[in-house]
Design an enzyme around this catalytic site. Structure first.
Site, PDB file in Angstrom:
ATOM      1  N   ARG A 219     -28.267   3.284 -18.926  1.00 26.23           N
ATOM      2  CA  ARG A 219     -29.780   3.476 -18.830  1.00 26.23           C
ATOM      3  C   ARG A 219     -30.159   3.106 -20.222  1.00 26.23           C
ATOM      4  O   ARG A 219     -29.717   2.646 -21.206  1.00 26.23           O
ATOM      5  CB  ARG A 219     -30.049   4.947 -18.650  1.00 26.23           C
ATOM      6  CG  ARG A 219     -29.151   5.697 -19.818  1.00 26.23           C
ATOM      7  CD  ARG A 219     -29.568   7.047 -20.136  1.00 26.23           C
ATOM      8  NE  ARG A 219     -29.117   7.682 -21.236  1.00 26.23           N
ATOM      9  CZ  ARG A 219     -27.799   7.998 -21.574  1.00 26.23           C
ATOM     10  NH1 ARG A 219     -27.034   8.203 -20.466  1.00 26.23           N
ATOM     11  NH2 ARG A 219     -27.706   8.608 -22.813  1.00 26.23           N
TER      12      ARG A 219
ATOM     13  N   GLU B  38      -6.190  11.499 -25.602  1.00 22.28           N
ATOM     14  CA  GLU B  38      -6.339  10.718 -26.403  1.00 22.28           C
ATOM     15  C   GLU B  38      -5.893  10.871 -27.748  1.00 22.28           C
ATOM     16  O   GLU B  38      -6.122  12.245 -27.750  1.00 22.28           O
ATOM     17  CB  GLU B  38      -7.844  10.082 -26.461  1.00 22.28           C
ATOM     18  CG  GLU B  38      -8.337   9.157 -25.544  1.00 22.28           C
ATOM     19  CD  GLU B  38      -9.999   8.975 -25.657  1.00 22.28           C
ATOM     20  OE1 GLU B  38     -10.408   9.191 -26.416  1.00 22.28           O
ATOM     21  OE2 GLU B  38     -10.430   7.852 -24.862  1.00 22.28           O
TER      22      GLU B  38
END
Ligand code: MV4
Length: 497
Positions: A294, A202
């Site tokens: 989560r 990236e």
């Protein structure tokens, strides 16, 4: 629709206690598990039932998936809340739970799996028009081709492990000559750490802000966003201070990020509570990084500004109930800041400091919440995360939330263990923090352990000055300088704060 009557919390510490509290308010019976090191822990005392699961190391206790499921069968438990860390993002655990006929309080095993792989996640969201950092969307197999891609992106670039996360397995490459060597290192690191050598590249954003969006989705397919959390104040990928909302996000940007986050959640049919992480560059362009499937450590700041109990929502969603509100019902109420109190010594390069909490007195008063799992006299076990507590403030605006936090830090009395409280106070008073002009390099750039030593010696000087003036005035009515009711140790910590 399944009703949950008894829930097992597959975790420890502050988050186990946090979950027990919401479950109790919902009339749900609670079961704690604990390792031999946590026999006297608060989560054990607060739960209706508690079962010892094994020796102190996590691998022999809190990570024992099969043991946990068999305890559920023995005790007639119908749902498991995994908290954060441990088994919370483990696809096999989520699968085993539903195979055993139990409810996993969290998303589907498929969503956990897709978001656990950076490349699978990029692929899944590709149809949803989500901004992503320029880079490759497949694992690199051909060095020559990858070099060409890097050339066209422009250096510096970043090599990331697909199975990585939280900063593990990342390598910055400044110039083409270094490309091959760094690539080889990244692949072997990814293989040894994750057993998966897939890496991708990236464009490297050098001074990013880390801003994340909280989402909630139900099993009917409704998804809302609960605004952002600013998490840029971190050290070595460990968050130190979080706040909501972000001081740099405008209503327009918030809506764009929220819409993107909902797209990410839709891409994996997400339900439950989740967090979509973005990095934001200096021009305030935002890019999707990863999704955490989560409940997060910093969830309380979102609870404060939305008035929503995220744990209760997670449980309601797991029962199959639809969300009780829509996006238009959600508003931001004031501002909230969280500091993480670690048992680490900021004067000594943040080395973990273990021992006994000789003094432990929590701050109180308006707009202050302390989430912890310890009491005075307890030992901080060496086996787990060094976080002692989370101190959370809520005020009508950012200024009030920050000043309230500083006041609470001054009230907090901890002795016997070095903590990061002083370091947090230093950050909260810093001009760059107050102005909102900070990025993920803040601690490295602006903080040195010596700053705290200096502060401490200044305190000594002011004590000397006060003592001198006291001796010179010699009034019989003057109050004692040192309050005899408090120990010298407590006094020292108070001055230090
Ligand atoms: C980046 C980046 C710069 N450019 N990706 C670190 C954790 C992982 N979730 C992704 N991380 C980063 N990815 C590009 N293309 C900088 C980081 C990064 C970072 C991100 C969020 C919070 C703290 C961070 C600290 C250092 C580097």
């Amino acid at each position: 629709m399944a009703q949950i009557n008894k829930i097992l919390i597959a975790n420890r510490g502050e988050i186990a206690l946090r979950i027990i509290r919401s479950a109790k308010e919902m009339g749900i019976k609670t079961v704690a598990i604990f390792s031999e090191a946590d026999r006297n822990a608060l989560h054990v005392r607060h739960a209706d039932e508690a079962v010892c699961i094994g020796p102190p190391p996590s691998s022999e206790s809190y990570l024992q998936a099969d043991k946990i499921i068999s305890i559920c069968k023995d005790l007639g438990v119908d749902a498991i809340h995994p908290g954060y860390g441990f088994l919370s993002e483990n696809t096999d655990f989520a699968k085993k739970i539903s195979d055993a006929g139990l409810i996993f309080v969290g998303p589907s095993a498929e969503a956990i799996e897709v978001m656990g792989s950076k490349l699978a996640a990029k692929n899944a969201v590709s149809k949803y028009d989500i901004p992503m950092v320029p880079g490759t969307d497949k694992a690199i197999t051909n060095i020559k081709e990858a070099k060409k891609t890097a050339q066209s992106i422009g250096y510096p670039i970043l090599i990331k492990a697909s199975a990585g996360g939280g900063g593990k397995g990342m390598r910055v490459v400044e110039k083409e000559e270094d490309f091959e060597e760094q690539m080889e290192r990244a692949v072997s690191e990814a293989l040894s750490s994750f057993g998966d050598g897939a890496v991708f590249i990236e464009k490297y954003i050098s001074s990013p802000k880390h801003i994340e969006i909280q989402v909630l989705g139900d099993q009917q397919g409704n998804i809302v966003y609960l605004f952002e959390r600013e998490c840029s104040i971190q050290r070595r990928h460990q968050k130190v201070i979080e706040e909501a909302p972000s001081p740099v996000v405008s209503p327009k940007m918030r809506e764009a990020m929220g819409t993107a986050a909902i797209g990410v959640a839709k891409a994996c049919n997400y339900y439950g509570a989740g967090t979509v992480e973005f990095i934001v560059d200096e021009q305030l362009n935002f890019y999707f990084l990863e999704m955490n499937t989560r409940l997060q450590v910093e969830h309380p700041v979102t609870e404060n500004i939305t008035g929503i109990d995220l744990v209760k929502e997670q449980i309601r969603i797991a029962e199959g109930k639809p969300l009780g509100f829509e996006q238009k019902d959600l508003k931001i109420h004031g501002h909230s800041v969280e500091v993480r109190v670690y048992a680490e010594d900021p004067k000594n390069n943040f080395l973990p400091d273990i021992g006994t909490l000789q003094t432990y007195i929590r701050p109180q008063g308006p707009g202050i919440r302390v989430d912890d799992g310890f009491e005075q006299g307890m030992d901080i076990p060496i086996y787990y995360d060094p976080m002692i507590s989370k101190l959370i403030s809520h005020g009508k605006d950012r200024e009030e939330a920050i000043q309230r936090m500083i006041r609470a830090i001054d009230e907090y009395e901890i002795t016997g263990i070095a903590t990061t409280l002083d370091c947090c106070k230093y950050v909260l008073n810093h001009e760059a923090f107050l102005s909102g002009k900070f990025d993920t390099n803040f601690i490295d750039k602006h903080f040195k352990g010596e700053y705290l030593e200096e502060e401490a010696s200044m305190d000594t000087k002011s004590i000397a000055a006060a003592l001198a003036s006291h001796l010179m005035t010699q009034s019989t009515e003057s109050k004692p300088l040192i309050n005899n009711g408090t120990s010298a140790q407590k006094q020292k910590s108070k001055w230090k704060n």
